[in-house]
Write a protein that holds these residues in place. Structure first.
Motif, PDB file in Angstrom:
ATOM      1  N   ASN A  16       0.832  -1.200   0.000  1.00  0.00           N
ATOM      2  CA  ASN A  16       0.000   0.000   0.000  1.00  0.00           C
ATOM      3  C   ASN A  16       0.871   1.255   0.000  1.00  0.00           C
ATOM      4  O   ASN A  16       1.933   1.293   0.636  1.00  0.00           O
ATOM      5  CB  ASN A  16      -0.895   0.032   1.237  1.00  0.00           C
ATOM      6  CG  ASN A  16      -1.839  -1.147   1.311  1.00  0.00           C
ATOM      7  OD1 ASN A  16      -2.125  -1.797   0.308  1.00  0.00           O
ATOM      8  ND2 ASN A  16      -2.334  -1.427   2.507  1.00  0.00           N
ATOM      9  N   ALA A  33      -3.730   0.607  -3.127  1.00  0.00           N
ATOM     10  CA  ALA A  33      -3.615  -0.688  -2.453  1.00  0.00           C
ATOM     11  C   ALA A  33      -2.617  -1.575  -3.185  1.00  0.00           C
ATOM     12  O   ALA A  33      -2.408  -1.451  -4.395  1.00  0.00           O
ATOM     13  CB  ALA A  33      -4.973  -1.371  -2.386  1.00  0.00           C
ATOM     14  N   VAL A 117      -7.861   2.588   1.709  1.00  0.00           N
ATOM     15  CA  VAL A 117      -7.299   1.304   2.120  1.00  0.00           C
ATOM     16  C   VAL A 117      -7.690   1.047   3.573  1.00  0.00           C
ATOM     17  O   VAL A 117      -7.619   1.948   4.416  1.00  0.00           O
ATOM     18  CB  VAL A 117      -5.765   1.315   1.962  1.00  0.00           C
ATOM     19  CG1 VAL A 117      -5.155   0.051   2.552  1.00  0.00           C
ATOM     20  CG2 VAL A 117      -5.375   1.460   0.494  1.00  0.00           C
TER      21      VAL A 117
END
Length: 244
Positions: A16, A33, A117
């Motif tokens: 990420n 991500a 995320v």
């Protein structure tokens, strides 16, 4: 557009990353991500000292990548190939999309501007991530998602006019007259799920209603209601940004 594409190299993300909205500062624009595709200038500096202006491939969203995240970029071995889908595919995924949001709600979290995320999301980041979990990509921001979806009713329609037409999984939009600034996922019977902020929301994911209530959060968003949209397909980037 062709010249810009030739100046960028396609990478995949090994982990990420944060993308910022300026060359300096800590204000997030979005997050990428792991396993997403990203366009970045190439070749990269051997000893990077400044942020790179990069673009996520799936939603064509730009942001500034911090030098500390450069090692997370891996040259892509295959081109990014967006997968089209139709309304029937979206409908078949709605329950899984809602469960994604409910699962995100159950873990400790808070609202994060720019968050896409887990565990911390902003409003449109949660919506984008939930649909992406089923292979359906939406644009990044609330106003972009509003423009991408099919309107449920003409602009300016009241909540009472829109409610009978809503289906589970539709998107609800809020904001000023000029622009959508907030988005939620419709659950049915007047209820919607959304990630709202600290000052005028729940500092995270919660459920509110479009119906009149004494709850201050629901009331505040009811007053900002703009309309609703239906997701009919997956977002497809411009062709020049789907190849090497």
């Amino acid at each position: 557009m062709d010249s810009l594409n030739k100046s960028l190299q396609l990478f995949t993300l090994a982990a990420n990353v944060n993308l910022y909205d300026a060359p300096t500062g800590d204000r997030l624009a979005t997050q990428g991500a792991a396993a997403r595709f990203l366009w970045a200038p190439a070749p990269q500096p051997a000893q990077p000292t400044a942020r790179l202006y990069v673009q996520l491939a799936e939603d064509e969203y730009w942001g500034w990548l911090d030098p500390s995240d450069y090692p997370k970029l891996q040259p892509a071995t295959t081109p990014y190939q967006p997968i089209p889908c139709d309304r029937a595919t979206v409908v078949s995924a709605i329950e899984a999309i809602i469960e994604f949001c409910e699962a995100a709600r159950r873990v400790p979290h808070e609202y994060l501007w720019g968050g896409t995320v887990a565990p911390h999301y902003d409003c449109s980041g949660l919506i984008q991530a939930s649909f992406a979990s089923q292979g359906i990509w939406l644009p990044r921001d609330a106003y972009q998602q509003e423009a991408f979806t099919t309107p449920i009713a003409p602009r300016g329609a009241t909540i009472d006019e829109v409610l009978p037409k809503l289906e589970r999984g539709d998107l609800i939009f809020f904001g000023a007259k000029e622009k959508a600034t907030h988005v939620a996922l419709y659950l049915g019977e007047g209820y919607y799920l959304h990630s709202s902020g600290k000052e005028c929301g729940r500092n995270g994911i919660g459920v509110d209603t479009l119906l009149p209530s004494a709850d201050p959060v629901g009331t505040a968003y009811r007053q900002q209601f703009r309309g609703a949209g239906r997701v009919e397909s997956s977002y497809l980037p411009m062709p020049n940004f789907c190849a090497f």
